[in-house]
Design an enzyme around this catalytic site. Structure first.
Site, PDB file in Angstrom:
ATOM      1  CG  ASP A  84      -2.041  -0.962   1.175  1.00  0.00           C
ATOM      2  OD1 ASP A  84      -2.179  -1.631   0.123  1.00  0.00           O
ATOM      3  OD2 ASP A  84      -2.784  -1.085   2.171  1.00  0.00           O
ATOM      4  N   GLY A 141      -6.218 -10.361   1.585  1.00  0.00           N
ATOM      5  CA  GLY A 141      -5.821 -11.700   2.015  1.00  0.00           C
ATOM      6  C   GLY A 141      -4.810 -11.618   3.150  1.00  0.00           C
ATOM      7  CG  ASP A 185      -9.209  -6.649   5.232  1.00  0.00           C
ATOM      8  OD1 ASP A 185     -10.128  -7.145   4.551  1.00  0.00           O
ATOM      9  OD2 ASP A 185      -8.388  -5.829   4.781  1.00  0.00           O
TER      10      ASP A 185
END
Ligand code: ATP
Length: 299
Positions: A13, A41, A249
């Site tokens: 990121d 993920g 997440d």
């Protein structure tokens, strides 16, 4: 049988804080750049590991410095990276996130190596998949790989948690394998169109797509669980929301950790609600993922 197996994305990121976004053809200087590990993920794998689950991951990075760092980061978080490979000639997946002073963000994702694996790579991990209690997948990777992995885990008695994020068209059969299908309100609308309506009504429509159970996350309102013929809402505790990035997440990782530990959905969903709430009290995605003590502190 125990443990969480994540088939998913690993991203670098790049967060740019800037006064305003450039118009086409314009250059804006003075932006402040920060680098963070990301990818839905990887974030959910780290979330589950931080909460004490045994976690393995299947994914791909590029053969570059970012990829090597991201794999090391996963390993340091306690995630088994045996099935995380690097692909020559393809860049590591990246997300370019611009944040303006009003807090609004705009994101461009380059999937890179995340799209470089499919059913063949899943087959190479079959033995470990069959030993997993819970498979976690999102939609930042090849849907064929996700379906193949789900069938391997379920064939050996495990369950498949599908987080429908980011929303996109997938082969219909994948939805029917999910137990649970986890969506936020935006993803529910994508699946149901305008028929989405109130969350309580939306879960009926979502169950109609085939999953055995459905969880709709509702931000500060907590989450809704539909399973076994009944629907229940679990409220979130009131917290000071600093940064909601990664709340979803954190929720998914916590849910998977508890299910792999033997909890049913009725116990695992309220725990995941607390984990999501804990994650919004700090900045960042992986950096804000809570420890068991922080989750229990909100109970
Ligand atoms: P994101 O995309 O920001 O990671 P999301 O849209 O996938 O998140 P949300 O429904 O916003 O998912 O949040 C997931 C969970 O996090 C919620 O179910 C809730 O438990 C918790 N949560 C999110 N926002 C808040 C908040 N403001 N206060 C308390 N809990 C929150």
């Amino acid at each position: 049988m125990s443990g969480v197996f994540v088939v998913g994305s690993i991203n670098q990121d790049f967060v740019l804080r800037l006064e305003r976004r450039p118009e086409p053809g314009e250059t804006v200087t003075g932006a402040e750049l920060s680098l963070f590990p990301g990818g839905k993920g990887a974030n959910s794998a780290v979330a589950a590991a931080r909460l004490g689950a045994r976690v393995a991951m299947l994914g791909r990075v590029g053969e570059d410095a970012f990829g090597a760092d991201l794999v090391r980061n996963l390993r340091e978080a306690g995630v088994d990276t045996t099935h995380v490979g690097s692909v020559p000639g393809v860049p590591t997946g990246s997300a370019f996130i611009t944040v303006t002073p009003d807090g609004e963000n705009a994101i461009v994702v380059s999937p890179g190596a995340n799209r470089s694996f499919g059913p063949r790579e899943v087959d190479a991990a079959a033995e470990d998949l069959r030993a997993a209690g819970v498979l976690v997948a999102q939609l930042e990777v090849d849907a064929g790989a996700v379906g193949r992995a789900a069938r391997a885990v379920m064939g050996a008695g495990g369950r498949f948690l599908l987080n429908f994020a980011p929303p996109r068209e997938v082969p219909e059969g994948i939805l029917a394998l999910a137990d649970p299908l986890v969506v936020n309100e935006h993803e529910a609308r994508f699946l149901l169109g305008e028929a989405g309506g109130e969350p309580e009504a939306a879960v009926e429509g979502l169950l109609g797509r085939g999953p055995r159970s459905v969880v709709v996350t509702l931000g500060a309102e907590g989450a809704l669980l539909a399973a076994g013929g009944s629907t229940r809402r679990f409220g979130a505790p009131e917290v000071e929301a600093v940064d909601t990035t990664g709340a979803g997440d954190a929720f998914v990782g916590a849910l998977a950790a508890r299910l792999a530990g033997g909890d049913g959905l009725e116990e695992a969903v309220p725990y995941a609600v607390l984990a999501g709430a804990a994650a919004v009290t700090r900045e960042g995605a992986q950096g804000s993922l809570p420890t068991p003590e922080e989750v229990e502190g909100l109970d």
